[in-house]
Design a protein around this motif. Sequence first.
Motif, mmCIF file in Angstrom:
data_model
loop_
_atom_site.group_PDB
_atom_site.id
_atom_site.type_symbol
_atom_site.label_atom_id
_atom_site.label_comp_id
_atom_site.label_asym_id
_atom_site.label_seq_id
_atom_site.Cartn_x
_atom_site.Cartn_y
_atom_site.Cartn_z
ATOM 1 N N PRO A 5 -6.492 24.778 -19.432
ATOM 2 C CA PRO A 5 -5.148 25.344 -19.288
ATOM 3 C C PRO A 5 -4.910 25.794 -17.857
ATOM 4 N N PRO A 6 -3.633 25.886 -17.420
ATOM 5 C CA PRO A 6 -3.351 26.282 -16.039
ATOM 6 C C PRO A 6 -3.907 27.669 -15.750
ATOM 7 N N PHE A 7 -4.314 27.872 -14.546
ATOM 8 C CA PHE A 7 -4.966 29.121 -14.159
ATOM 9 C C PHE A 7 -4.470 29.459 -12.752
ATOM 10 N N LEU A 8 -3.997 30.700 -12.549
ATOM 11 C CA LEU A 8 -3.426 31.071 -11.249
ATOM 12 C C LEU A 8 -4.437 31.855 -10.416
ATOM 13 N N SER A 121 -17.797 32.431 -9.549
ATOM 14 C CA SER A 121 -18.054 32.386 -10.997
ATOM 15 C C SER A 121 -17.084 33.292 -11.777
ATOM 16 N N GLN A 122 -16.319 34.111 -11.084
ATOM 17 C CA GLN A 122 -15.393 35.011 -11.775
ATOM 18 C C GLN A 122 -14.237 34.252 -12.448
ATOM 19 N N VAL A 123 -14.018 33.016 -12.010
ATOM 20 C CA VAL A 123 -12.990 32.200 -12.668
ATOM 21 C C VAL A 123 -13.386 31.973 -14.130
ATOM 22 N N PHE A 131 -7.736 35.591 -19.677
ATOM 23 C CA PHE A 131 -6.763 35.840 -18.602
ATOM 24 C C PHE A 131 -6.142 34.522 -18.144
ATOM 25 N N LYS A 132 -4.927 34.611 -17.602
ATOM 26 C CA LYS A 132 -4.227 33.404 -17.138
ATOM 27 C C LYS A 132 -4.513 33.120 -15.668
ATOM 28 N N GLY A 133 -5.303 33.983 -15.055
ATOM 29 C CA GLY A 133 -5.624 33.774 -13.652
ATOM 30 C C GLY A 133 -6.407 34.946 -13.143
ATOM 31 N N ARG A 220 5.370 31.809 -10.280
ATOM 32 C CA ARG A 220 4.363 30.834 -10.728
ATOM 33 C C ARG A 220 3.869 31.088 -12.139
ATOM 34 N N LEU A 221 4.182 32.248 -12.673
ATOM 35 C CA LEU A 221 3.849 32.540 -14.085
ATOM 36 C C LEU A 221 5.164 32.831 -14.794
#
Length: 225
Positions: A5-8, A121-123, A131-133, A220-221
Amino acid sequence: MGASPPFLLVAIDGGAASGKSSTARALAARFPLLHVDTGAHYRAITAEMLRRGVTPGDGPAVESALAGLRLGTRVSGSAAQMEIAGKVPGDEIRAPEVNAAVSHFAALPAVRTALLHYQRSQVEVARAHGFKGLVMEGRDIGSVIFPGADLRFFLHADPVERARRRAQEGQQDSVAERDRLDSSRKTAPLTCPPGAIDIDSTHLNLDQVVARVAAEVAARLPHVP
Ligand code: CDP
């Protein structure tokens, strides 16, 4: 496997006491973003080195201490906190000795490499917690850690104003000296990366800075209020 899924990815860099932490915290309160304070990572490692009696000039001792550090992450609300051997360090990371030593440890390539992997690695941590980003703040986030971040900001403020903010927090700190060391080091120096959105906060209050940054994030969100 389907597409992720998209991630900001939002990067906020800037000098000492430029308002990065307060801005990043406010963003994470408003949007579904995980807040990662990389200054706290350098501070935690510095406090741990000081506790072990390791000096920044002793390369082998630094490397052997780094090799033995077990880094983890605890997610508390919208903040990611770095654990060392299962513990999140406390207020000792803001002590005057840490303020005085952190830029010396942060200049060491071995320390930066260890944290580069941890910070990237926090992504996965953010995704795993839904979370979305993420909004990550520091000195080299838009230049080295996530040069391809969706949004990169650089916060400036007059050094006199920044020293005043730190003193108001009751902290004994030399923001000008840390900036000098952080800007002049060879590895990942503090610099405004090309293409970053540059914000001078000298005459802006926190709400005004947050409004400017939040407008870009909201664009962007779009499905988030
Ligand atoms: O809160 P403040 O702006 O005073 O500093 P901080 O963000 O807590 O960072 C403390 C120190 O960590 C900085 O002075 C740098 O030496 C180092 N640091 C770094 O080298 N790279 C980062 N990405 C973040 C912090």
